[in-house]
Motif scaffolding. Structure first.
Motif: not given
Length: 310
Positions: A62, A65-66, A69, A110-111, A114, A145, A148-149
């Protein structure tokens, strides 16, 4: 009163930091330094997590991914902001403005989600440690994920469709990027319904994930307080400290920026708030996780050939 002189607007011009004209060079140097640090630190975080098998866990998945992003998030906004500070900024077309706003909204939301997924991960790790690997498997992490996106994409489509159906009678955006409120202010039409819809959507995408994180931490703290050993409690708190720090700053800035009543006389304050969540907050994530997280520091030491910290 809305302006009555309708003109065909095909591009926008950012006024940028007009009130800080005398300090533009200083702002450029400061923002460029922070931007380069953000890019470098996020790339390092993603790279370290990718190459170090000790960090191949849901929590660091995660985090990577953050960081990814956040990197794209800054690329969408900061370069054009920097160019405007040194007089190189060009007008942006309606399509370009819509694209920038679309990417900004998608990545910002998204953030938010996440961070919620990371909060859920910490909840499972502390409150259900024996079932952690079963609950937080690869499929679940990937779904969180993508969820969230997907929420970010859906909200961005709704917002863009709403804003760019409006007629515009001015092209000077009192901001340094295409944010929703500054762009809607250029419309000749009554935007009351759009403002209400924007507030409702902003409330949902900020308050809902923030509430879920809050509930997670109530359960986490309740579980930690039941741990008999002081060392165990300290270790459990330590695993949450970095995430909680990022959450407080991230949701705090977002709430101030989008949930406060709009005002015609607070442009400078609004810009300073925007700078916080577009320049400073993206740097906070890697700094906090690097400085406060022993596992990441150990991975960095392994990557450069040094002995991990004791």
């Amino acid at each position: 009163m809305k302006r009555e002189n309708h003109i065909v607007v095909t591009e926008f011009i950012f006024q940028g930091f007009f009130s800080f004209h005398e300090h533009k060079l200083t702002l450029f140097v400061v923002f460029l330094t922070l931007y380069l640090l953000t890019l470098a630190s996020n790339v390092i975080i993603v790279t370290i997590i990718g190459i170090d098998r000790h960090l191949h866990t849901p929590m660091y998945f995660f985090l990577s991914m953050l960081s990814t992003s956040e990197t794209v998030y800054t690329l969408v906004i900061v370069p054009r902001m920097l160019s405007s500070l040194i007089g190189l900024s060009q007008p942006i077309s309606l399509a370009g403005c819509a694209t920038q706003m679309f990417l900004f909204i998608t990545l910002a939301i998204n953030n938010c989600f996440l961070l919620t997924a990371m909060g859920y991960d910490r909840y499972v790790a502390i409150c259900n440690p024996l079932r952690y690997t079963v609950i937080m498997n690869r499929r679940v992490c990937t779904q969180l994920v993508w969820g969230a996106c997907s929420i970010g994409l859906l909200v961005a489509i709704i917002q863009i469709s709403s804003v760019f159906r409006l007629p515009f009678c001015d092209r000077e955006v009192a901001h340094y990027f295409c944010d929703i409120r500054p762009v809607m202010k250029l419309s000749c039409a009554d935007t009351t319904l759009h403002d209400i819809m924007n507030f409702i959507i902003s409330s949902l995408v900020i308050v809902v994930p923030m509430g879920l994180v809050f509930i997670s931490y109530i359960l986490i703290i309740s579980t930690i307080l039941k741990i008999a050993s002081a060392e165990g409690r300290k270790k459990a708190f330590a695993t949450c400290a970095s995430h909680l720090t990022v959450v407080i700053v991230h949701y705090g800035c977002a709430s101030i920026a989008y949930l406060k009543p709009k005002s015609e006389n607070m442009r400078d304050q609004d810009q300073l708030i925007s700078v916080t969540y577009t320049v400073f907050t993206p740097l906070l994530n890697p700094v906090v996780y690097t400085l406060r997280n022993k596992e990441v520091k150990d991975a960095l030491h392994r990557a450069i050939g040094k002995k991990p910290l004791a």
